[in-house]
Design a protein around this motif. Structure first.
Motif, PDB file in Angstrom:
ATOM      1  N   UNK A 214       5.056 -28.513  11.459  1.00 42.97           N
ATOM      2  CA  UNK A 214       4.680 -29.219   9.641  1.00 42.97           C
ATOM      3  C   UNK A 214       5.622 -29.657  10.286  1.00 42.97           C
ATOM      4  N   UNK A 215       5.307 -31.253   9.553  1.00 44.48           N
ATOM      5  CA  UNK A 215       6.413 -32.159   9.523  1.00 44.48           C
ATOM      6  C   UNK A 215       7.348 -31.451   7.895  1.00 44.48           C
ATOM      7  N   UNK A 221       7.857 -39.587   2.823  1.00 46.25           N
ATOM      8  CA  UNK A 221       8.040 -40.917   2.780  1.00 46.25           C
ATOM      9  C   UNK A 221       8.610 -41.664   4.277  1.00 46.25           C
ATOM     10  N   UNK A 222       9.414 -41.360   4.627  1.00 50.78           N
ATOM     11  CA  UNK A 222       9.783 -41.650   5.633  1.00 50.78           C
ATOM     12  C   UNK A 222       8.352 -42.619   6.741  1.00 50.78           C
ATOM     13  N   UNK A 223       7.563 -41.417   6.685  1.00 51.56           N
ATOM     14  CA  UNK A 223       6.144 -42.438   7.629  1.00 51.56           C
ATOM     15  C   UNK A 223       5.524 -43.943   6.609  1.00 51.56           C
ATOM     16  N   UNK A 228       5.566 -49.768   6.197  1.00 53.61           N
ATOM     17  CA  UNK A 228       5.504 -51.127   5.683  1.00 53.61           C
ATOM     18  C   UNK A 228       6.746 -51.862   6.163  1.00 53.61           C
ATOM     19  N   UNK A 229       7.752 -51.037   7.178  1.00 55.67           N
ATOM     20  CA  UNK A 229       8.644 -52.041   7.289  1.00 55.67           C
ATOM     21  C   UNK A 229       7.229 -52.744   8.818  1.00 55.67           C
ATOM     22  N   UNK A 230       6.762 -51.756   9.952  1.00 53.32           N
ATOM     23  CA  UNK A 230       5.983 -52.918  10.795  1.00 53.32           C
ATOM     24  C   UNK A 230       5.500 -53.538  10.377  1.00 53.32           C
ATOM     25  N   UNK A 231       4.810 -53.035   8.995  1.00 53.60           N
ATOM     26  CA  UNK A 231       4.418 -54.559   8.442  1.00 53.60           C
ATOM     27  C   UNK A 231       4.853 -55.761   8.546  1.00 53.60           C
ATOM     28  N   UNK A 298       4.251 -40.775  24.047  1.00 53.88           N
ATOM     29  CA  UNK A 298       3.669 -42.402  23.487  1.00 53.88           C
ATOM     30  C   UNK A 298       3.847 -41.794  22.214  1.00 53.88           C
ATOM     31  N   UNK A 299       4.014 -43.071  20.989  1.00 53.74           N
ATOM     32  CA  UNK A 299       4.331 -42.550  19.750  1.00 53.74           C
ATOM     33  C   UNK A 299       3.651 -42.804  18.595  1.00 53.74           C
ATOM     34  N   UNK A 300       2.900 -42.769  18.265  1.00 55.27           N
ATOM     35  CA  UNK A 300       1.956 -43.453  17.237  1.00 55.27           C
ATOM     36  C   UNK A 300       1.791 -42.495  15.719  1.00 55.27           C
ATOM     37  N   UNK A 301       0.893 -43.588  14.280  1.00 55.11           N
ATOM     38  CA  UNK A 301       0.327 -43.071  13.493  1.00 55.11           C
ATOM     39  C   UNK A 301      -0.678 -43.080  13.254  1.00 55.11           C
ATOM     40  N   UNK A 302      -1.799 -42.372  12.856  1.00 57.29           N
ATOM     41  CA  UNK A 302      -2.096 -42.374  11.969  1.00 57.29           C
ATOM     42  C   UNK A 302      -3.007 -42.670  11.113  1.00 57.29           C
TER      43      UNK A 302
END
Length: 305
Positions: A214-215, A221-223, A228-231, A298-302
């Protein structure tokens, strides 16, 4: 001391060029990268680059030109100086001014950095470096001078007064960095440097496929900030690509074009690469022999429903 002794001493302390890194004012190195160096986890960046090589080679020339233009005399002392109370705070002085309690720093700068030396301007990293040196030498040293050869054809020299308030801030930051990060072997805040990325890859290379965590509370908020930065990056890259295509359209079949003081090139470049798909189809045995298996995380967020 010899050059090798000087290099060794640098690893065991913080010198003037490290001061701006500790304060986060250095464009070429982050505090995290400096921590890796000082804890012996990576080899310190070599001073054998062409810029560093010619900077060292031209130091004597710059010092002599300073003497000619300023009317002052300088002398060199091949010694490493230490703070009287904190032996890890070091100073390697280029030149001392004869008859003054003052020092000289010799610099060479690219023509692209000429604006940083216009008027009364001095790059803040060098201001911090000078104040670090004056602080190590003691309160009797009241000023320093910079002599700078810019683009190999322009020479400037500037005077800077001792700033005790700034010196106190610099030393406080260095003491904190050394005691709480280097000696404690605790990394400073992670940053976006390749060194930090490599550090994480090596530190957490082995994984537990059955482990779920559990992060921390701040991670949501970091995610959101990360996404937002990626977009924003994707939008900016699309805008940059559109401009690139417009310039290519202007070039048409020409390989080079000019706009003001800019040269735009769109030249053919030949490269030879192995067609792995064809190699696998036509020479499957050879393909298996040269196949190299590697594992990377491999790092990813969904977003979950």
């Amino acid at each position: 001391m010899s050059h090798e002794e000087w290099l060794q001493a640098r690893v065991h302390g913080l010198g003037g060029s490290d001061a701006s890194v500790v304060l986060g004012l250095n464009r070429y190195k982050t505090p995290f990268e400096l921590w890796l160096e000082k804890t012996g986890q990576v080899t310190p960046q070599s001073s054998t680059s062409e810029a560093a090589y010619f900077g060292t080679l031209l130091e004597d020339l710059v010092a002599k030109e300073f003497e000619k233009r300023s009317g002052k005399k300088v002398r060199k002392r091949n010694a490493m100086f230490q703070h009287p109370e904190h032996e890890f705070i070091l100073a390697n002085i280029d030149r001392f001014i004869v008859g003054e309690k003052a020092i000289l720093e010799c610099k060479t700068a690219s023509a692209f950095l000429a604006k940083e030396w216009e008027g009364d301007d001095i790059p803040e990293a060098y201001i911090v470096q000078m104040q670090h040196y004056l602080g190590v030498l003691g309160p009797e040293y009241k000023k320093g001078y910079f002599a700078v050869l810019i683009g190999g054809q322009k020479f400037v020299w500037k005077e800077i007064e001792r700033d005790d308030e700034l010196i106190e801030m610099i030393f406080a930051a260095e003491i904190d960095f050394w005691n709480n990060h280097v000696l404690a072997n605790q990394p400073p805040a992670l940053d976006g440097s390749s060194a930090a990325e490599q550090f994480l890859k090596e530190r957490y290379k082995e994984t537990d496929p059955n482990k779920v965590v559990q992060l921390g509370s701040s991670c949501k908020s970091k995610i959101e900030e990360y996404q937002s930065l990626k977009e924003t990056i994707a939008q900016l890259e699309e805008q940059a690509k559109a401009i690139e295509n417009e310039l290519k359209h202007e070039l048409k079949d020409a390989e080079i074009g000019y706009a003001g003081n800019y040269e735009v090139q769109w030249k053919p470049r030949v490269s030879n690469r192995v067609d792995t798909k064809m190699l696998k189809e036509k020479f499957p045995d050879i393909y298996k022999q040269v196949l190299k298996t590697s594992t990377a995380r491999y790092f990813s967020i969904k977003t979950l429903a």
